[in-house]
Design a protein around this motif. Sequence first.
Motif, mmCIF file in Angstrom:
data_model
loop_
_atom_site.group_PDB
_atom_site.id
_atom_site.type_symbol
_atom_site.label_atom_id
_atom_site.label_comp_id
_atom_site.label_asym_id
_atom_site.label_seq_id
_atom_site.Cartn_x
_atom_site.Cartn_y
_atom_site.Cartn_z
ATOM 1 N N GLY A 57 0.851 -1.180 0.000
ATOM 2 C CA GLY A 57 0.000 0.000 0.000
ATOM 3 C C GLY A 57 0.885 1.227 0.000
ATOM 4 N N ALA A 58 1.926 1.194 -0.860
ATOM 5 C CA ALA A 58 2.938 2.262 -0.873
ATOM 6 C C ALA A 58 2.423 3.554 -1.483
ATOM 7 N N SER A 59 1.251 3.511 -2.145
ATOM 8 C CA SER A 59 0.648 4.688 -2.769
ATOM 9 C C SER A 59 1.642 5.313 -3.758
ATOM 10 N N ASN A 60 1.817 6.646 -3.698
ATOM 11 C CA ASN A 60 2.715 7.292 -4.669
ATOM 12 C C ASN A 60 4.149 7.371 -4.177
ATOM 13 N N GLY A 61 4.454 6.778 -3.026
ATOM 14 C CA GLY A 61 5.824 6.701 -2.546
ATOM 15 C C GLY A 61 6.231 7.794 -1.595
ATOM 16 N N HIS A 62 5.391 8.843 -1.432
ATOM 17 C CA HIS A 62 5.787 9.914 -0.503
ATOM 18 C C HIS A 62 4.635 10.350 0.410
ATOM 19 N N HIS A 63 3.419 10.500 -0.100
ATOM 20 C CA HIS A 63 2.316 10.949 0.740
ATOM 21 C C HIS A 63 1.945 9.860 1.758
ATOM 22 N N LEU A 64 2.070 10.170 3.046
ATOM 23 C CA LEU A 64 1.770 9.247 4.141
ATOM 24 C C LEU A 64 2.607 7.964 4.077
ATOM 25 N N SER A 65 3.778 8.028 3.433
ATOM 26 C CA SER A 65 4.629 6.840 3.327
ATOM 27 C C SER A 65 5.218 6.486 4.686
ATOM 28 N N ASN A 66 5.153 5.208 5.048
ATOM 29 C CA ASN A 66 5.704 4.734 6.317
ATOM 30 C C ASN A 66 7.194 4.390 6.242
ATOM 31 N N THR A 67 7.782 4.481 5.033
ATOM 32 C CA THR A 67 9.171 4.039 4.867
ATOM 33 C C THR A 67 10.099 5.092 4.275
ATOM 34 N N LEU A 68 9.553 6.168 3.677
ATOM 35 C CA LEU A 68 10.400 7.158 3.005
ATOM 36 C C LEU A 68 11.372 7.817 3.980
ATOM 37 N N TYR A 69 10.921 8.103 5.202
ATOM 38 C CA TYR A 69 11.784 8.724 6.213
ATOM 39 C C TYR A 69 12.977 7.819 6.539
ATOM 40 N N LEU A 70 12.718 6.517 6.671
ATOM 41 C CA LEU A 70 13.801 5.568 6.976
ATOM 42 C C LEU A 70 14.790 5.475 5.822
ATOM 43 N N GLU A 71 14.277 5.498 4.590
ATOM 44 C CA GLU A 71 15.147 5.419 3.411
ATOM 45 C C GLU A 71 16.004 6.671 3.264
ATOM 46 N N ALA A 72 15.382 7.841 3.433
ATOM 47 C CA ALA A 72 16.085 9.099 3.178
ATOM 48 C C ALA A 72 17.109 9.420 4.261
ATOM 49 N N ASN A 73 16.786 9.118 5.529
ATOM 50 C CA ASN A 73 17.644 9.561 6.630
ATOM 51 C C ASN A 73 18.552 8.480 7.201
ATOM 52 N N TYR A 74 18.178 7.181 6.983
ATOM 53 C CA TYR A 74 18.968 6.110 7.574
ATOM 54 C C TYR A 74 19.390 5.048 6.554
ATOM 55 N N ASN A 75 19.238 5.403 5.253
ATOM 56 C CA ASN A 75 19.731 4.547 4.166
ATOM 57 C C ASN A 75 19.097 3.155 4.181
ATOM 58 N N TRP A 76 17.818 3.073 4.562
ATOM 59 C CA TRP A 76 17.091 1.807 4.459
ATOM 60 C C TRP A 76 16.692 1.578 3.007
ATOM 61 N N THR A 77 16.418 0.345 2.675
ATOM 62 C CA THR A 77 15.897 -0.003 1.356
ATOM 63 C C THR A 77 14.978 -1.203 1.514
ATOM 64 N N GLY A 78 14.311 -1.599 0.428
ATOM 65 C CA GLY A 78 13.400 -2.742 0.544
ATOM 66 C C GLY A 78 12.491 -2.871 -0.651
ATOM 67 N N LEU A 79 11.226 -3.195 -0.379
ATOM 68 C CA LEU A 79 10.247 -3.501 -1.429
ATOM 69 C C LEU A 79 8.998 -2.680 -1.205
ATOM 70 N N LEU A 80 8.533 -2.005 -2.280
ATOM 71 C CA LEU A 80 7.310 -1.209 -2.246
ATOM 72 C C LEU A 80 6.268 -1.884 -3.130
ATOM 73 N N ILE A 81 5.134 -2.261 -2.552
ATOM 74 C CA ILE A 81 4.072 -2.961 -3.280
ATOM 75 C C ILE A 81 2.893 -2.005 -3.436
ATOM 76 N N GLU A 82 2.489 -1.754 -4.673
ATOM 77 C CA GLU A 82 1.355 -0.862 -4.932
ATOM 78 C C GLU A 82 0.520 -1.408 -6.087
ATOM 79 N N PRO A 83 -0.747 -1.771 -5.824
ATOM 80 C CA PRO A 83 -1.570 -2.385 -6.872
ATOM 81 C C PRO A 83 -2.299 -1.389 -7.774
ATOM 82 N N GLU A 84 -2.524 -0.162 -7.344
ATOM 83 C CA GLU A 84 -3.341 0.779 -8.112
ATOM 84 C C GLU A 84 -2.488 1.448 -9.195
ATOM 85 N N PRO A 85 -2.854 1.337 -10.480
ATOM 86 C CA PRO A 85 -2.002 1.798 -11.583
ATOM 87 C C PRO A 85 -1.637 3.285 -11.515
ATOM 88 N N HIS A 86 -2.597 4.154 -11.175
ATOM 89 C CA HIS A 86 -2.296 5.586 -11.153
ATOM 90 C C HIS A 86 -1.241 5.887 -10.086
#
Length: 558
Positions: free
Chosen positions: A390-419
């Motif tokens: 449920g990654a949505s557009n990758g930034h709005h209400l994202s639960n992981t963007l803060y971890l990626e940007a500030n602590y160099n986390w990475t992983g998998l983003l799953i989003e089913p809705e095409p838009h």
Amino acid sequence: MLRHKTWWLLVALACFVVVVQLCLWIFLMQVQLGLMSAEIRDLSSNVHQSNDFVRDYMHAYASSPIENYVRFFYTYPKSEVESLNNLSQEDPLLIKHITKFLLIRPPKRSKPRVLNYDVSKGQGKRISELFKRKTGGIFVEYGAANDYYESNTLFLEARYNWTGLLIVPNPFNFGLRYAARRNAWLLPVCISLKKSPMMAKFNLERDVNVHCMPLYSILKAFNATSIDFFSLDAQGDELDVLRTLPFDVFDVKNTWLLVALVFLVVVPLWWIFLMQVRLSLMSAEIGELNSIIRQRNFFVRDFMFAYGSSPIEDTEVRVFYTYPTSEVERLKNLSQEHPMLIKHIKNILLIPPPKHPRLRPGIADESRGQSRRISELFKHKTGGIFVECGASNGHHLSNTLYLEANYNWTGLLIEPEPHNFGQLYRFHRNAWLLPACLSLKRFPMMAKFNAMREWSKIDSSGINVHCMPLYSILKAFNATSIDFFSLDVEGNELDVLKTLPFDKVDIKTFAIEFSNIKEGKEHLRQFMISKGYYELPSTQKERSHLNWAQEDCIFVKK
């Protein structure tokens, strides 16, 4: 005494003949082993490249200016063009490519035409007289517009049962030729003016790129040892085309080759047995690889029809949400642990991070506090692994963007809705992407997805989206340990979690939205406790504000 010597001489001669035959047999088997090994390497390389080829093909297909069904034949992936344009006209790889992927065999049921007149300007009738009305001749024709006028070979085919090769560079004319179902092979290319392949623009209503192949390569691929009639109409380039042709190669000569093989050392019989076993194994492998190669062409065509009927307007995203019928039927009966399903997700569906992701150091927490709480829980660990469904557009209400940007986390983003996935894809995060939904069962399923953009979920209306089991996705992602899993599937969270074999995965923390679960938060909490997790209590300050504590639970592995 003489009889005794004669008898021994005959025995020695017989032994010599047996030894020669035995050694000849071994030599031929060694040659066959070498040829089969080379073929297996070639086929294996082709199979490994199939997935990249399909995706490259789709992007080229989507940007083609040709609008009708012949676009399939005039689509050239960039990787294919670059790999072929450096090959000489005698290169076996180029000839093999024309044979396997460009030549179109005659239709199985082609009705013979009854034609009492010559549609050409007399060339067809003159050629038939020159060959004394020979039947079953071989022709090659390049450049005729269509079969309704000026075809130099239609009269020979209809009246005297000739066959051959029709080379058609113009997509519009090729459509007419393809629909005419003539008893001849078709080749949708132009003839190169050099001794190597080249791209050329054809000026129709708008410029169209057409791949041009050397004439010698085409004739080698067509594999006609003798051609009775060649009709060449290249609109002024005839002499340039003919200069590329090595005429001396086409002289037919009868050559007898005598090879004498004499070996005086007897090779042990067990060697022959081992080679026979190896031959049978390699034959089976070649059969399997050939089957995969043949299926690839059918898959691409099946993919094209599904792509053309897709309701998604964004052509860049439509590629990822196109599901050929053959693929859906093949996967729907596979369990979540089936190697074929896991391999399909890994090789076809998972999209690797971009080569140059956009780094966003110092970005604020876009979530409602979950990211900051997870960071504190892990004592501001760097290089962690996350999965966000449920990654949505990758930034709005994202639960992981803060971890990626500030602590160099990475992983998998799953989003089913095409838009949303289109925006996520173009946001260039440093993470793998998966354009699919999570299955509510332990095997793949197709589900109608109600595309409400931010709050999309599985519903009875909407677009079809392929849903994959969560365990299969984690196996394909091949992360042995996951630090943080964010799950937001608008009410289906508990159904998804029930498909997961918790004893086979290592997920340290979960953030799960509970506000839409019909069984309620307590039911979710009891389920997670039974799986070895405890709920991380929220503070009084967190409970007093509209934040994650009112909609999400954080569970930590004991």
